[in-house]
Scaffold this motif. Structure first.
Motif, PDB file in Angstrom:
ATOM      1  N   LEU A   2      82.669  79.379  62.569  1.00 33.39           N
ATOM      2  CA  LEU A   2      81.547  79.936  61.823  1.00 33.39           C
ATOM      3  C   LEU A   2      81.360  81.404  62.205  1.00 33.39           C
ATOM      4  O   LEU A   2      81.345  81.753  63.383  1.00 33.39           O
ATOM      5  CB  LEU A   2      80.270  79.158  62.141  1.00 33.39           C
ATOM      6  N   THR A  75      72.703  77.863  57.798  1.00 31.86           N
ATOM      7  CA  THR A  75      74.065  77.564  57.367  1.00 31.86           C
ATOM      8  C   THR A  75      73.977  76.950  55.978  1.00 31.86           C
ATOM      9  O   THR A  75      72.931  76.403  55.587  1.00 31.86           O
ATOM     10  CB  THR A  75      74.756  76.577  58.326  1.00 31.86           C
ATOM     11  N   PRO A  80      81.497  79.146  55.645  1.00 34.70           N
ATOM     12  CA  PRO A  80      81.796  79.374  57.063  1.00 34.70           C
ATOM     13  C   PRO A  80      80.963  80.513  57.665  1.00 34.70           C
ATOM     14  O   PRO A  80      81.450  81.334  58.422  1.00 34.70           O
ATOM     15  CB  PRO A  80      83.281  79.765  57.017  1.00 34.70           C
TER      16      PRO A  80
END
Ligand code: 6U4
Ligand code: NA
Ligand code: NA
Length: 158
Positions: A2, A75, A80
């Motif tokens: 990430l 997120t 990603p």
């Protein structure tokens, strides 16, 4: 892996009112929020917070008057990226908030905060900010309207 992207978010406070801005374009369009944006190269987080506040509502704030109030990590399912948002408050600032190309500013009493017209996470973490508790929130979104899961905790220092 990430990838983290840093953002700032600043709220001004005056006599039990909080200043919000209605976003006129781009990410978060038509939502009320604090003032902030991406951190540019060769800029500290606090410098970015000061710059974005000035650009978006014409208010100046000194570094020492910006207080860390929390941290938010967003997120998005299938992406990603982590949006790592550093949240600040200020009670001492210079100038009167003015409309810009990006935001229409408005003072709100705490009881009138327009949560239905804000990011869905805001109603979860605003109570921490308004009661003076440092917070660390993590929100996982599906699209931009649905929170799939979240976690929020108080913490002692940033
Ligand atoms: P440009 O490309 O210059 O228009 P910039 O102003 O740098 O963009 P912007 O406005 O896209 O950045 O930054 C997003 C702003 O929205 C930051 O202040 C963080 C804030 N933000 C993003 N997701 C949020 C969410 N889920 N809840 C929230 N604030 C969020 O309360
Ligand atoms: Na912005
Ligand atoms: Na901006």
């Amino acid at each position: 892996m990430l990838r983290k992207k840093l953002y700032t978010l600043v709220f001004l406070f005056e006599e039990n009112n909080v200043l919000l801005g209605l976003k006129k374009r781009g990410f978060g369009y038509n939502k009320w929020n604090g003032f902030g944006g991406k951190i540019e190269q060769n800029e500290s987080i606090v410098e970015a917070a000061v710059r974005e506040l000035k650009e978006e509502c014409c208010v100046a704030v000194k570094h020492e008057n910006l207080k860390n109030v929390g941290r938010l990590e967003f997120t998005f399912e299938g992406e990603p990226i982590v949006m790592d948002v550093r949240v600040f408050s200020a009670k001492v600032f210079q100038g009167t908030p003015r409309e810009t190309e990006e935001m229409t500013p408005k003072w709100y009493k705490y009881d009138d905060i327009p949560f239905d017209n804000m990011w869905p996470d805001d109603k979860i973490w605003f109570p921490y900010m308004l009661s003076g508790n440092l917070f660390y929130g993590k929100f996982n979104y599906r699209g931009f309207d649905t929170i799939i899961s979240y976690d929020i905790k108080k913490f002692d220092s940033v």
